[in-house]
Enzyme design. Structure first.
Site, mmCIF file in Angstrom:
data_model
loop_
_atom_site.group_PDB
_atom_site.id
_atom_site.type_symbol
_atom_site.label_atom_id
_atom_site.label_comp_id
_atom_site.label_asym_id
_atom_site.label_seq_id
_atom_site.Cartn_x
_atom_site.Cartn_y
_atom_site.Cartn_z
ATOM 1 N N ARG A 254 -5.207 10.750 3.608
ATOM 2 C CA ARG A 254 -4.285 11.862 3.742
ATOM 3 C C ARG A 254 -3.053 11.747 2.863
ATOM 4 O O ARG A 254 -2.386 12.729 2.567
ATOM 5 C CB ARG A 254 -3.918 12.067 5.191
ATOM 6 C CG ARG A 254 -3.356 10.855 5.908
ATOM 7 C CD ARG A 254 -3.003 11.221 7.300
ATOM 8 N NE ARG A 254 -2.278 12.457 7.285
ATOM 9 C CZ ARG A 254 -1.023 12.579 6.876
ATOM 10 N NH1 ARG A 254 -0.403 11.527 6.396
ATOM 11 N NH2 ARG A 254 -0.415 13.736 6.891
ATOM 12 N N LYS B 72 0.848 -1.204 0.000
ATOM 13 C CA LYS B 72 0.000 0.000 0.000
ATOM 14 C C LYS B 72 0.881 1.252 0.000
ATOM 15 O O LYS B 72 0.676 2.170 -0.800
ATOM 16 C CB LYS B 72 -0.892 0.020 1.232
ATOM 17 C CG LYS B 72 -1.521 1.378 1.531
ATOM 18 C CD LYS B 72 -2.437 1.383 2.714
ATOM 19 C CE LYS B 72 -1.762 1.612 4.025
ATOM 20 N NZ LYS B 72 -1.455 3.013 4.361
ATOM 21 N N ASN B 73 1.890 1.270 0.864
ATOM 22 C CA ASN B 73 2.683 2.494 1.023
ATOM 23 C C ASN B 73 3.724 2.681 -0.067
ATOM 24 O O ASN B 73 4.471 3.658 -0.046
ATOM 25 C CB ASN B 73 3.321 2.529 2.419
ATOM 26 C CG ASN B 73 2.254 2.718 3.490
ATOM 27 O OD1 ASN B 73 1.101 3.031 3.168
ATOM 28 N ND2 ASN B 73 2.605 2.480 4.731
ATOM 29 N N ASP C 60 4.484 0.668 11.974
ATOM 30 C CA ASP C 60 3.299 -0.029 11.445
ATOM 31 C C ASP C 60 3.207 -1.485 11.906
ATOM 32 O O ASP C 60 2.214 -2.149 11.616
ATOM 33 C CB ASP C 60 3.295 0.020 9.912
ATOM 34 C CG ASP C 60 3.111 1.438 9.400
ATOM 35 O OD1 ASP C 60 3.338 1.670 8.202
ATOM 36 O OD2 ASP C 60 2.768 2.314 10.210
ATOM 37 N N CYS D 91 -5.442 12.369 11.693
ATOM 38 C CA CYS D 91 -6.206 11.120 11.728
ATOM 39 C C CYS D 91 -6.103 10.628 13.162
ATOM 40 O O CYS D 91 -5.530 11.286 14.028
ATOM 41 C CB CYS D 91 -5.621 10.108 10.742
ATOM 42 S SG CYS D 91 -4.073 9.422 11.287
ATOM 43 N N ARG E 273 -8.626 -0.438 4.400
ATOM 44 C CA ARG E 273 -7.755 0.579 3.800
ATOM 45 C C ARG E 273 -6.386 -0.002 3.485
ATOM 46 O O ARG E 273 -5.707 0.465 2.573
ATOM 47 C CB ARG E 273 -7.576 1.760 4.766
ATOM 48 C CG ARG E 273 -8.831 2.542 5.026
ATOM 49 C CD ARG E 273 -8.512 3.786 5.790
ATOM 50 N NE ARG E 273 -7.378 4.473 5.164
ATOM 51 C CZ ARG E 273 -6.700 5.470 5.749
ATOM 52 N NH1 ARG E 273 -7.038 5.865 6.942
ATOM 53 N NH2 ARG E 273 -5.704 6.044 5.131
ATOM 54 N N ARG F 274 -0.556 14.675 12.245
ATOM 55 C CA ARG F 274 -0.001 14.403 10.911
ATOM 56 C C ARG F 274 0.264 15.716 10.127
ATOM 57 O O ARG F 274 -0.288 15.947 9.068
ATOM 58 C CB ARG F 274 -0.927 13.495 10.102
ATOM 59 C CG ARG F 274 -1.439 12.259 10.810
ATOM 60 C CD ARG F 274 -0.364 11.228 11.131
ATOM 61 N NE ARG F 274 0.190 10.593 9.970
ATOM 62 C CZ ARG F 274 -0.323 9.514 9.352
ATOM 63 N NH1 ARG F 274 -1.443 9.015 9.796
ATOM 64 N NH2 ARG F 274 0.256 8.979 8.302
HETATM 65 C C1 EPZ Z 1 4.029 7.050 6.245
HETATM 66 O O1 EPZ Z 1 3.206 8.053 6.788
HETATM 67 C C2 EPZ Z 1 3.146 5.825 6.103
HETATM 68 N N1 EPZ Z 1 2.055 6.118 5.168
HETATM 69 C C3 EPZ Z 1 2.589 5.417 7.470
HETATM 70 O O2 EPZ Z 1 1.836 4.233 7.295
HETATM 71 C C4 EPZ Z 1 3.771 5.118 8.388
HETATM 72 O O3 EPZ Z 1 3.288 4.794 9.674
HETATM 73 C C5 EPZ Z 1 4.681 6.357 8.465
HETATM 74 O O4 EPZ Z 1 5.102 6.732 7.139
HETATM 75 C C6 EPZ Z 1 5.933 6.097 9.303
HETATM 76 O O5 EPZ Z 1 6.644 5.033 8.768
HETATM 77 C C7 EPZ Z 1 2.327 6.119 3.840
HETATM 78 O O6 EPZ Z 1 3.449 5.903 3.415
HETATM 79 C C8 EPZ Z 1 1.173 6.416 2.930
HETATM 80 P P1 EPZ Z 1 5.886 10.492 8.319
HETATM 81 P P2 EPZ Z 1 3.735 9.586 6.772
HETATM 82 O O7 EPZ Z 1 5.777 11.742 7.511
HETATM 83 O O8 EPZ Z 1 4.652 9.808 5.657
HETATM 84 C C9 EPZ Z 1 5.948 13.947 11.561
HETATM 85 C C10 EPZ Z 1 0.055 2.754 7.697
HETATM 86 O O9 EPZ Z 1 -0.390 2.231 8.726
HETATM 87 N N2 EPZ Z 1 5.845 14.884 10.429
HETATM 88 O O10 EPZ Z 1 7.066 9.606 8.105
HETATM 89 O O11 EPZ Z 1 2.552 10.466 6.918
HETATM 90 C C11 EPZ Z 1 4.703 13.092 11.726
HETATM 91 O O12 EPZ Z 1 3.736 13.776 12.490
HETATM 92 C C12 EPZ Z 1 0.439 4.218 7.683
HETATM 93 O O13 EPZ Z 1 0.236 2.153 6.605
HETATM 94 C C13 EPZ Z 1 5.870 16.244 10.674
HETATM 95 O O14 EPZ Z 1 5.973 16.684 11.821
HETATM 96 O O15 EPZ Z 1 4.564 9.636 8.120
HETATM 97 C C14 EPZ Z 1 5.237 11.871 12.436
HETATM 98 O O16 EPZ Z 1 5.325 12.155 13.828
HETATM 99 C C15 EPZ Z 1 0.172 4.876 9.031
HETATM 100 N N3 EPZ Z 1 5.771 17.111 9.629
HETATM 101 C C16 EPZ Z 1 6.653 11.724 11.868
HETATM 102 O O17 EPZ Z 1 6.974 12.996 11.279
HETATM 103 C C17 EPZ Z 1 5.671 16.664 8.317
HETATM 104 O O18 EPZ Z 1 5.615 17.509 7.395
HETATM 105 C C18 EPZ Z 1 6.784 10.652 10.781
HETATM 106 O O19 EPZ Z 1 5.740 10.879 9.860
HETATM 107 C C19 EPZ Z 1 5.646 15.273 8.088
HETATM 108 C C20 EPZ Z 1 5.749 14.398 9.156
#
Ligand code: EPZ
Length: 418
Positions: free
Chosen positions: A93, A22-23, A306, A117, A398, A122
């Site tokens: 998102r 998915k990711n 995850d 979410c 999802r 996020r």
């Molecule tokens: C990706 O989400 C994945 N989703 C998530 O999978 C996964 O849990 C996550 O990476 C961490 O590995 C997809 O790839 C579609 P991040 P993402 O940006 O990119 C903070 C699942 O269950 N942050 O790496 O949204 C954020 O709040 C889903 O399949 C900021 O502060 O996660 C978090 O604390 C859930 N500002 C941390 O960074 C930003 O601009 C990591 O988030 C972006 C992120």
């Protein structure tokens, strides 16, 4: 609202074919916006998130066709506008991933702020500041991100935090920017690497793939390619956990063992026998005792957030005490309260859970709060005495393709109702 009804007690036994990640497919769908010629993506999992992102892209006038062999065909020559609307983005998102490619190729994009979410607020500040560093003008108002640029310029970007989709968005912006872009503190998740490999096949010039420093030489344009999505490492880990917790055996086929080193190490520490092939992983827990393990989530290649909920459930039904620390998201412990309804013995202190393994869990009605939490409740239902009902399983759909069909084929007693 649909539910799963699970009767506990059956040991998982058999082979399961793992779907595309998915990711990985979500950023690849966004990458099709960069292609001047038609593109094919193969091994696409049939998931709600995938069809939602397809609707976002189709809504812009792009031709998006699914065939019945898990492939997507796209043609961007018919694109009419560059807006990703709130009503779709709020349900998925990761639609934010269209921002980078649209500004890069068309010089403009209007994408709804994705909102938070269940697992966290996020924010997307890193996506925005990175685009601004490349010369985009970004205005955030009325719940929308409006970005414009004559042509993005190469920049030296140091990501404040490791962000998977943040890295992916900026990578897709940089491939058509003028000059060189360096992204430091880049995410190294296999899904980022898969996207980079696809972009290179499309004509992008990227070095440092798989490391935390990506160097991108901008090119004039990219062509469509025929690309196959890598296997879903989290679906794989979830089925391995089903065999581990139920004292059974599973062989996951079409898997990618080299994307799961940290997770496989924890399965072995928990007492499982794990054997690997090039594209398969077998976990055997027959006659073995599940031991509690300590888990701390961190960016790849460390233990993935995850898989945290799934190991929380394993710990809940193990011998010993396991400490689970969630460092990535601020609110990814909502499965704890639901697991405690099944008899789990967990003490929560902020983002740290102290889990004392219990010899027995007892079935009860529980509610899924987010995608991976729903997986952890299904795992608990496989071993809880009696019947467990998992509600709000739209969360599960999802990220897992036909999970109950795959589990029934492995001997589980689970059915979807409603
Ligand atoms: C990706 O989400 C994945 N989703 C998530 O999978 C996964 O849990 C996550 O990476 C961490 O590995 C997809 O790839 C579609 P991040 P993402 O940006 O990119 C903070 C699942 O269950 N942050 O790496 O949204 C954020 O709040 C889903 O399949 C900021 O502060 O996660 C978090 O604390 C859930 N500002 C941390 O960074 C930003 O601009 C990591 O988030 C972006 C992120």
């Amino acid at each position: 609202m649909q539910k799963f009804i699970i009767e506990g007690g059956a040991a998982i036994d058999g082979d399961v074919v793992i779907s595309g990640a998915k990711n990985a497919v979500l950023p690849l769908q966004a990458a099709t916006l960069l292609a001047t010629t038609p593109m094919t993506i193969r091994n696409v999992p049939r998931l709600k998130d995938v069809s939602t992102l397809a609707k976002v892209i189709e809504g812009m006038g792009v031709t998006v066709t699914f065939d019945d062999e898990n492939n997507i065909y796209t043609d961007t020559s018919t694109i009419e506008h560059f807006k990703a609307p709130y009503e779709l983005v709020r349900t998925m998102r990761a639609s934010i991933l269209v921002l980078g490619p649209m500004v890069a190729r068309f010089g403009e994009a209007e994408v709804s702020l994705p909102g938070g979410c269940a697992i966290g607020t996020r924010p997307v500040n890193l996506h925005i500041t990175g685009l601004e560093a490349m010369g985009a003008t970004v205005v955030v108002e009325d719940g929308y991100i409006r970005a414009t640029a004559d042509r993005l310029q190469g920049a030296h970007i140091v990501m404040e935090m490791v962000s998977v989709t943040g890295t992916e968005n900026l990578l897709m912006a940089a491939v058509l920017a003028e000059g060189t872009t360096i992204i430091e503190n880049a995410a190294r998740e296999p899904e980022v690497t898969d996207l980079a490999h696809c972009l290179i096949e499309m004509g992008a010039k990227i070095t440092g793939v798989g490391t935390d420093k990506l160097v991108i030489e901008g090119v004039e344009d990219l062509v469509g390619v025929d690309y196959t999505v890598l296997p879903d490492r989290i679906e794989t880990g979830t089925f391995l956990a089903a065999a581990a917790i139920s004292g059974g055996r599973v062989k996951t086929l079409n898997a990618a063992p080299d994307t799961l080193d940290a997770v496989l190490a924890k399965f072995r520490e928990a007492g499982a026998k794990v054997t690997l092939g090039d594209d398969w992983i077998e976990l055997d827990m027959r006659g073995r005792k599940l031991k509690a393990v300590d888990i701390r989530t961190d960016p790849y290649p460390a233990f993935p957030t995850d898989m945290q909920a799934q190991f929380m459930t394993m710990n809940a039904y193990s011998t010993g005490i396991g400490v689970v620390v969630e460092t990535i998201f601020e609110n990814r412990m909502m499965h704890v309260a639901e697991l405690m309804r099944l008899g789990a013995n967990i003490r929560l202190e902020g983002n740290t859970a102290i889990v004392a393994g219990m010899p027995e869990l007892r079935g009860a009605p529980v509610m899924a709060t987010d995608l991976r939490a729903s997986a952890s409740l299904i795992l608990a239902g496989l071993v809880a005495k009696g019947m467990t009902t998992v509600d709000r399983i739209y969360h599960t759909d999802r990220g897992y393709e036909r999970i109950e069909e795959k589990l029934v084929a492995l001997g589980a007693k689970i059915e979807r109702v409603g």
